[in-house]
Design a protein around this motif. Structure first.
Motif, PDB file in Angstrom:
ATOM      1  N   LYS A  64      -4.469  11.666   1.683  1.00  0.00           N
ATOM      2  CA  LYS A  64      -3.534  11.049   0.718  1.00  0.00           C
ATOM      3  C   LYS A  64      -4.283  10.241  -0.341  1.00  0.00           C
ATOM      4  O   LYS A  64      -5.346   9.678  -0.066  1.00  0.00           O
ATOM      5  N   TYR A  65      -3.684  10.180  -1.513  1.00  0.00           N
ATOM      6  CA  TYR A  65      -4.135   9.241  -2.541  1.00  0.00           C
ATOM      7  C   TYR A  65      -3.463   7.908  -2.242  1.00  0.00           C
ATOM      8  O   TYR A  65      -2.252   7.878  -1.997  1.00  0.00           O
ATOM      9  N   LEU A  66      -4.248   6.837  -2.249  1.00  0.00           N
ATOM     10  CA  LEU A  66      -3.660   5.526  -1.960  1.00  0.00           C
ATOM     11  C   LEU A  66      -3.628   4.663  -3.216  1.00  0.00           C
ATOM     12  O   LEU A  66      -4.549   4.715  -4.036  1.00  0.00           O
ATOM     13  N   GLU A 123      -5.858  -3.198   4.870  1.00  0.00           N
ATOM     14  CA  GLU A 123      -6.627  -2.639   3.761  1.00  0.00           C
ATOM     15  C   GLU A 123      -7.050  -3.742   2.784  1.00  0.00           C
ATOM     16  O   GLU A 123      -8.169  -3.767   2.289  1.00  0.00           O
ATOM     17  N   VAL A 136     -11.023   7.618   0.997  1.00  0.00           N
ATOM     18  CA  VAL A 136     -10.354   7.061   2.182  1.00  0.00           C
ATOM     19  C   VAL A 136     -11.025   7.619   3.441  1.00  0.00           C
ATOM     20  O   VAL A 136     -11.347   6.879   4.373  1.00  0.00           O
ATOM     21  N   LEU A 178       0.857  -1.191   0.000  1.00  0.00           N
ATOM     22  CA  LEU A 178       0.000   0.000   0.000  1.00  0.00           C
ATOM     23  C   LEU A 178       0.890   1.238   0.000  1.00  0.00           C
ATOM     24  O   LEU A 178       1.806   1.349   0.826  1.00  0.00           O
ATOM     25  N   LEU A 218      -5.755   4.433   8.257  1.00  0.00           N
ATOM     26  CA  LEU A 218      -5.140   4.976   7.039  1.00  0.00           C
ATOM     27  C   LEU A 218      -4.803   6.460   7.188  1.00  0.00           C
ATOM     28  O   LEU A 218      -5.504   7.192   7.898  1.00  0.00           O
ATOM     29  N   GLU A 232     -12.940   5.203  -5.939  1.00  0.00           N
ATOM     30  CA  GLU A 232     -11.941   4.141  -5.890  1.00  0.00           C
ATOM     31  C   GLU A 232     -11.900   3.554  -7.297  1.00  0.00           C
ATOM     32  O   GLU A 232     -12.898   3.590  -8.027  1.00  0.00           O
ATOM     33  N   ALA A 272       1.128   5.657  -0.328  1.00  0.00           N
ATOM     34  CA  ALA A 272       0.366   6.911  -0.165  1.00  0.00           C
ATOM     35  C   ALA A 272       1.086   8.026  -0.912  1.00  0.00           C
ATOM     36  O   ALA A 272       2.319   8.126  -0.866  1.00  0.00           O
ATOM     37  N   ALA A 308      -1.048  -2.387   5.036  1.00  0.00           N
ATOM     38  CA  ALA A 308      -1.357  -2.913   3.690  1.00  0.00           C
ATOM     39  C   ALA A 308      -2.251  -4.144   3.808  1.00  0.00           C
ATOM     40  O   ALA A 308      -3.244  -4.300   3.080  1.00  0.00           O
ATOM     41  N   LEU A 323       3.500   2.261   2.866  1.00  0.00           N
ATOM     42  CA  LEU A 323       2.946   2.141   4.223  1.00  0.00           C
ATOM     43  C   LEU A 323       3.339   0.787   4.833  1.00  0.00           C
ATOM     44  O   LEU A 323       3.623  -0.171   4.099  1.00  0.00           O
ATOM     45  N   GLN A 336      -2.924   0.558  -4.202  1.00  0.00           N
ATOM     46  CA  GLN A 336      -2.660  -0.792  -3.686  1.00  0.00           C
ATOM     47  C   GLN A 336      -2.154  -1.666  -4.841  1.00  0.00           C
ATOM     48  O   GLN A 336      -2.791  -1.723  -5.902  1.00  0.00           O
TER      49      GLN A 336
END
Ligand SMILES: Cc1cc2nc3c(=O)[nH]c(=O)nc-3n(C[C@H](O)[C@H](O)[C@H](O)COP(=O)(O)OP(=O)(O)OC[C@H]3O[C@@H](n4cnc5c(N)ncnc54)[C@H](O)[C@@H]3O)c2cc1C
Length: 397
Positions: free
Chosen positions: A274-276, A312, A258, A224, A270, A359, A226, A309, A304, A278
């Motif tokens: 932030k933009y995450l 999530e 998020v 994961l 989380l 998402e 960020a 991770a 992260l 995966q």
């Protein structure tokens, strides 16, 4: 005529054929008059979503007999899986008979040599995956609605999901589909003919069997990352794409998404704002881990910790919990080219000031399927206006 639009003759025939597997009860018919989405009242007034009857066939012969009977009586039929698509495809528009395929849920065979599964239409993805795992196999890809949605529902709705980065859309993984055509005849679709059933929402036939590719089971390991802004996220994704990194699944979440999903889950794991992204790789491609992590860091992203991770990844099936904050949720599904993701997110943010959250799943290295969500309240007068926002977002995409 009965009080629900089916004439007495047809009602008797349905009762004779399906006994306790046909229902005319108002309560049950109401359950089948909607899916997971909410149609605005103004639209609902123009269509007749209440079925006249609900039937649960147990095999293709029964489906065929039902299609012929409905034809003779000029009554619409509506196939239904788990009704998770939310776009109204499983909901009547002119009353009729809903065909609920929940009782056709047998795994017919699993070929451990050819790596294929042959299943009835109502098989639920997670249950099938459990069966596959017990013999060392697993799904190549699945929708994030896997705990409830059905195999035929994904054939008829079409789409991509977890695992698509490597395996493409579900269409790319289907070997054959058996269906009952509008005349009631049983047909097997293969090769190019699959286009005559895939993603057509059941209008060309009722799917009664699906054969598709599966794969050997191996550990799926999530990373994961960020990013502070959409440009850095885009740059990292571009680099992974161009390097041909062997990732199995790639998905992203905007900061707004998020925040809402954390709020709905009463979770604070989380990072905020932030933009995450995966990235999930398979144990057999362990070299991917350092490749991905280097690319993330080069593009000013943060990798992260492993436990976050994993947390999530374990929560990947709970998209709809956002609805708890609604009380309604307006959803929009869009295709966005991978190289214009950052521009798309910026334009939507400018227009909706963070009210539309996203998402996305990378369907192929070239494009994203973005699921957009906006909280709303269907009892409020501005609901139809908010509902139309999903069209504006589609326009931007
Ligand atoms: C939380 C959540 C996550 C989701 N994630 C994804 C995702 O990752 N990827 C994705 O693509 N979609 C996703 N979806 C949308 C939806 O779950 C999928 O489209 C799913 O495949 C629909 O399956 P279903 O069994 O619910 O079908 P339904 O919603 O019941 O039906 C969908 C369409 O297929 C038709 N149909 C159903 N069964 C048959 C049959 N036997 N023969 C002919 N036609 C039939 C129906 O008439 C309808 O038009 C998600 C939805 C939710 C709520």
């Amino acid at each position: 005529m009965t009080n629900n639009g089916i004439n007495d003759g047809l009602k008797s025939q349905l009762e004779e054929m399906f006994e306790n597997r046909v229902s005319f009860s108002k309560l049950e018919r109401m359950v089948y008059s909607h899916d997971v989405g909410v149609i605005p009242d103004s639209v609902k007034k123009t269509i007749a979503t209440m079925p006249d009857a609900v039937v649960q066939p147990v095999n293709a012969d029964e489906v065929s007999a039902l299609v012929k009977l409905a034809n003779e009586n000029k009554v619409p039929i509506i196939p239904r899986g788990a009704a998770s698509s939310g776009f109204g495809g499983a909901v009547p528009v002119a009353n009729g008979i809903v065909i609920d395929l929940a009782r056709m849920a047998n795994v017919i065979s699993i070929d451990t040599e050819d790596l294929t599964a042959e299943v009835e239409p109502g098989v639920v993805w997670s249950e099938l995956d459990g069966k596959l795992k017990r013999i060392g196999l697993t799904l190549r890809l699945y929708p994030s609605s896997a705990p409830t949605s059905t195999v035929a529902g994904w054939v008829a709705q079409g789409g991509s999901g977890i695992g698509s980065y490597e395996y493409g859309t579900f269409r790319d993984n289907i070997v054959s589909v058996e269906m009952v055509d509008p005349q009631g005849n049983l047909k097997v679709m293969e090769g190019d003919d699959l286009d005559l059933v895939y993603s057509l929402e059941g209008i060309t036939g009722i799917i009664t069997k699906v054969t598709f590719n599966v794969k050997k089971d191996e550990e799926q390991i999530p990373i994961l990352a960020a990013f502070n802004d959409e440009k850095k996220l885009q740059a990292a994704l571009d680099e992974i794409r161009k390097a041909g990194t062997r990732v199995w699944s790639v998905s992203i979440q905007t900061p707004g998404y998020v925040e809402l999903s954390q709020r709905a889950a009463k979770d604070t794991t989380l990072p905020k704002g932030k933009y995450l992204a995966q990235f999930v790789y398979l144990q057999s491609s362990a070299e991917v881990a350092s490749e991905v992590e280097d690319i993330v860091r080069r593009n000013k992203g943060e990798v992260l910790p492993e436990n976050i991770a994993r947390h999530e990844w374990d929560n990947r099936f709970y998209t709809m919990r956002l609805k708890r904050l609604g009380p309604s949720l307006i959803a929009s599904e869009l295709i966005v080219p991978a190289d214009s993701m950052a521009d798309f997110l910026k334009s939507v943010d400018k227009k909706f000031k963070g009210d539309f959250v996203f998402e996305g799943i990378m369907e192929t290295p070239d494009r994203f399927i973005m699921m957009g969500f906006m909280l709303a309240d269907e009892s409020k007068t501005n609901y139809p206006l908010k509902f139309s926002s999903s069209l504006i977002v589609a326009d931007i995409a």
